[in-house]
Design an enzyme around this catalytic site. Structure first.
Site, short mmCIF file in Angstrom:
data_model
loop_
_atom_site.label_atom_id
_atom_site.label_comp_id
_atom_site.label_asym_id
_atom_site.label_seq_id
_atom_site.Cartn_x
_atom_site.Cartn_y
_atom_site.Cartn_z
N ALA A 76 41.67 23.42 57.64
CA ALA A 76 40.52 23.43 58.54
C ALA A 76 40.26 24.87 58.97
O ALA A 76 41.17 25.69 59.01
CB ALA A 76 40.81 22.55 59.75
N GLU A 130 37.83 34.13 43.69
CA GLU A 130 37.92 35.56 44.01
C GLU A 130 39.24 35.85 44.70
O GLU A 130 39.73 35.04 45.48
CB GLU A 130 36.76 35.96 44.92
CG GLU A 130 35.48 36.13 44.16
CD GLU A 130 34.31 36.43 45.08
OE1 GLU A 130 34.53 37.01 46.16
OE2 GLU A 130 33.19 36.07 44.71
N LYS A 179 31.42 21.78 36.36
CA LYS A 179 31.51 22.93 37.25
C LYS A 179 30.90 22.63 38.63
O LYS A 179 31.53 22.84 39.67
CB LYS A 179 30.78 24.12 36.61
CG LYS A 179 30.50 25.26 37.53
CD LYS A 179 31.77 26.01 37.90
CE LYS A 179 31.48 27.03 38.97
NZ LYS A 179 32.49 28.04 39.10
N LYS A 221 36.84 35.43 52.83
CA LYS A 221 38.22 34.95 52.82
C LYS A 221 39.09 36.17 52.56
O LYS A 221 38.56 37.25 52.21
CB LYS A 221 38.44 33.89 51.73
CG LYS A 221 38.27 34.42 50.32
CD LYS A 221 38.65 33.38 49.29
CE LYS A 221 38.63 33.98 47.89
NZ LYS A 221 39.05 33.05 46.86
N THR A 245 27.23 29.98 36.64
CA THR A 245 27.00 28.59 37.05
C THR A 245 25.51 28.30 37.04
O THR A 245 24.74 29.00 37.70
CB THR A 245 27.61 28.36 38.44
OG1 THR A 245 28.98 28.71 38.38
CG2 THR A 245 27.46 26.91 38.86
N CYS A 262 30.04 31.11 45.92
CA CYS A 262 30.03 29.93 45.04
C CYS A 262 29.77 28.61 45.76
O CYS A 262 28.81 27.92 45.46
CB CYS A 262 31.36 29.84 44.30
SG CYS A 262 31.76 31.36 43.44
#
Ligand code: UGA
Length: 443
Positions: A248, A151, A200, A316, A119, A256
Site C-alpha cells: 500500500a 524501470e 501486455k 519509485k 506497448t 506504464c
C-alpha cells in the site's frame, strides 16, 4: 548471431539494445534526437538505469548509435520498435511515433521482421500489417514482443524474464524473434498478434488493480484499526494470491501503469465495452495520491503558511523517472493550499522539476524548519529518517510516510508523530494543538 536495429533510445530501446548486444548480436540503435545519439556515441548514458552504463560499455563493440533510418536498417534481419506511446488527452495511446517508424521503412527486396516492443492497443499489429501490405512491403514481417521490464531493474528483468511473449502472423517470423533470445532461460508464449498485445495490457492493468485494491484495504484499515502491512503479509502467503504488488502507498505512477490502464479502458470503450473495474482502479489511484493532504491537515490544520518537505520525487526508487509521479500531484496541491514546499531527491533535479518549490541539497536541508516531512519515494536514504537530529531540525516532528518505509514504533520512540498508509494512528500521534491551530479550527 543476428544484426538488429532498434528504433528509440529511451529506457526500453537502450535496455533492449544493450541486452541483445550482451547476448552476442550486433545492434544499431536509432533515435531522432541528435543530442541523445551524440551523448551515447561519447559513452554517456542519457538515463539512469542501474547496470545499463556497464552493459553498454562492455558491449560497445557490438553497439552503434545513429539518427539515420538507413543505417539502422542496413543489413538488419530484425528491427525493434521501442518508441514512446504516451497517452493523449482522451486516454488513448498516441501512436504517432510508431507510425513514423512504419512509414520510414524503405522499399526493399530483403526479408526484414519488424518487432513491436512499445506497448500498443490491441489491433495495432493488424493495422500495421495492412499498411505494410498496401505499401507493397510484403517482405517485411510483423511480430509483437511486448516488454515486461520494470524501470530500475530493467537489465535484470530482460535477462531473467518470467516469460517471453511472441505474437506473429507468420510462424517463421516468430521463430526468428525466438532465436534472438537464445541464452535466456524463460518460458516462451507463442500467440497470435492480438493476444500478445492483450497479454501486455492485461498484465499491467491487473498489477495496477492489485495496487488500487490494497490501497483501498489500507484506507479501510485506517478506519477500523488494522495494519495493512500485516494484512498484506497474511494475504500474500496464499499461493493463489502471491505476495507481490500488495504494497500500500500513495498510488502507482510511472510511464506504464497509468497509461496502460487508461489505454485498456479506452480500447474497451472504443470497442463498445465499458470496463467498469478499470474506471475504479484509476479513480482510487487519483484519490490515493491526495490522501496525504488530508493526513497533513489532520495534524496541522490549514496548510497555508506551513512548510512541508517532500522527500523523494521519482515515481519509485531506483529511477530518475518522474512521469505520473505522486510527487507532482502532491507538490501542486500543497502549493495550491498555500504551503511552502521544499523538495529533495537523490537523483531527480528538484529545481528543474518543481520550480515553485525550494530544491534541497540534502534531506537535512529539506526538513529544516518544516512542519512535516512526507516520504514520497521509498529511497534507501530515507530509511533512517526518524532520528533525533532530523527531529531537532524540524519545526514540528511530523512524518507522513507515504511508502510505509519506517517502523512506526521506532519513529514514535524518537518523538515523532508518525502516520503511514493503512497503519493505525496511536493516541498521541496527533500533535498537541497550538493556539494557532485552535484558532484555525474555530475559523
Ligand atoms: C511496470 C511493470 O512492473 C513492468 O512489468 C512493465 O514492463 C512496465 O511497467 C512497462 O509496462 O513498461 P514500472 O512502471 O517500471 O514497471 O514500475 P513498477 O515497479 O511496476 O511500479 C509501478 C508503480 O506501482 C510505482 O509507482 C510503484 O510505486 C507502484 N507500486 C508497485 C505500488 O504502489 N505498490 C506495489 O506493491 C508495487
Amino acid at each position: 548471431m543476428a544484426r538488429i536495429g532498434v528504433f528509440g533510445a529511451g529506457y526500453v530501446g537502450l535496455v533492449t539494445g544493450a541486452c541483445f548486444a550482451e547476448l552476442g548480436h550486433d545492434v544499431v540503435v536509432r533515435d531522432v534526437l541528435e543530442e541523445k545519439i551524440e551523448q551515447l556515441r561519447a559513452g554517456q548514458v542519457p538515463i539512469y538505469e542501474p547496470g545499463l552504463d556497464e552493459l553498454l560499455a562492455k558491449n560497445a563493440e557490438r553497439l552503434a548509435f545513429t539518427t539515420s533510418v538507413a543505417e539502422a536498417i542496413d543489413g538488419a534481419e530484425v528491427v525493434f520498435v521501442a518508441v514512446g506511446t504516451p497517452p493523449t488527452y482522451s486516454g488513448d495511446a498516441d501512436l504517432s511515433a510508431v507510425w513514423t517508424v512504419v512509414d520510414e521503412l524503405p522499399q526493399g527486396e530483403r526479408d526484414l521482421v519488424l518487432v513491436m516492443k512499445s506497448t500498443v492497443p490491441v489491433g495495432t499489429g493488424e493495422k500495421i500489417r495492412n499498411a505494410l501490405d498496401q505499401r507493397g512491403l510484403t517482405n517485411v514481417g510483423y511480430v509483437s514482443n511486448p516488454e515486461f521490464t520494470a524501470e530500475g531493474r530493467a537489465v535484470h528483468d530482460f535477462a531473467h524474464p518470467d516469460r517471453i511473449v511472441i505474437g506473429a502472423f507468420d510462424e517463421a517470423d516468430g521463430d526468428k524473434v525466438e532465436a534472438l533470445h537464445a541464452g535466456i532461460d524463460a518460458p516462451i508464449v507463442r500467440a497470435d498478434v492480438n493476444s500478445a498485445e492483450m497479454i501486455k495490457l492485461a498484465s499491467n492493468a491487473f498489477l495496477s488493480t492489485r495496487i488500487s485494491f490494497v490501497n483501498e484495504i489500507a484506507n479501510v484499515c485506517e478506519l477500523v484499526g488494522a495494519d495493512v502491512q500485516k494484512v498484506a503479509e497474511g494475504m500474500g502467503l496464499d499461493h493463489r494470491l502471491g505476495p507481490h504488488f500488495l504494497r500500500a502507498g500513495i498510488g502507482f505512477g510511472g510511464s506504464c501503469f497509468p497509461k496502460d490502464v487508461s489505454a485498456l479502458k479506452q480500447l474497451a470503450g472504443n470497442s463498445g465495452y465499458h470496463f467498469q473495474l478499470l474506471s475504479a482502479v484509476i479513480e482510487v489511484n487519483e484519490l490515493q495520491k491526495r490522501r496525504v493532504i488530508s493526513k497533513l491537515q489532520r495534524h496541522l490544520g490549514r496548510l497555508r503558511g506551513k512548510r512541508i518537505a517532500l522527500l523523494g520525487l521519482a515515481f519509485k526508487a531506483g529511477t530518475d523517472d518522474t512521469r505520473e509521479a505522486p510527487s507532482l500531484v502532491l507538490a501542486s496541491r500543497l502549493i495550491a493550499e498555500g504551503a511552502a514546499v521544499s523538495a529533495w531527491d537523490p537523483i531527480v533535479d528538484a529545481a528543474r522539476l518543481l520550480p515553485q518549490a525550494e530544491a534541497a541539497e540534502s534531506i537535512e536541508d529539506a526538513v529544516r524548519d518544516a512542519d512535516a516531512a512526507v516520504i514520497v519515494t521509498e529511497w534507501d536514504q530515507l530509511r533512517d529518517l526518524a532520528r533525533p537530529e532530523i527531529r531537532d531540525l524540524m519545526a514540528r516532528p511530523l512524518i507522513v510516510d507515504g511508502r510505509n518505509l519506517l517502523d512506526p514504533a521506532q519513529a514514535r520512540a524518537v518523538g515523532f508523530a508518525y502516520e503511514g498508509i493503512g497503519r493505525p494512528v496511536s493516541f498521541g500521534d496527533v500533535l498537541p494543538e497550538t493556539p494557532e491551530r485552535q484558532h484555525e479550527l474555530e475559523a
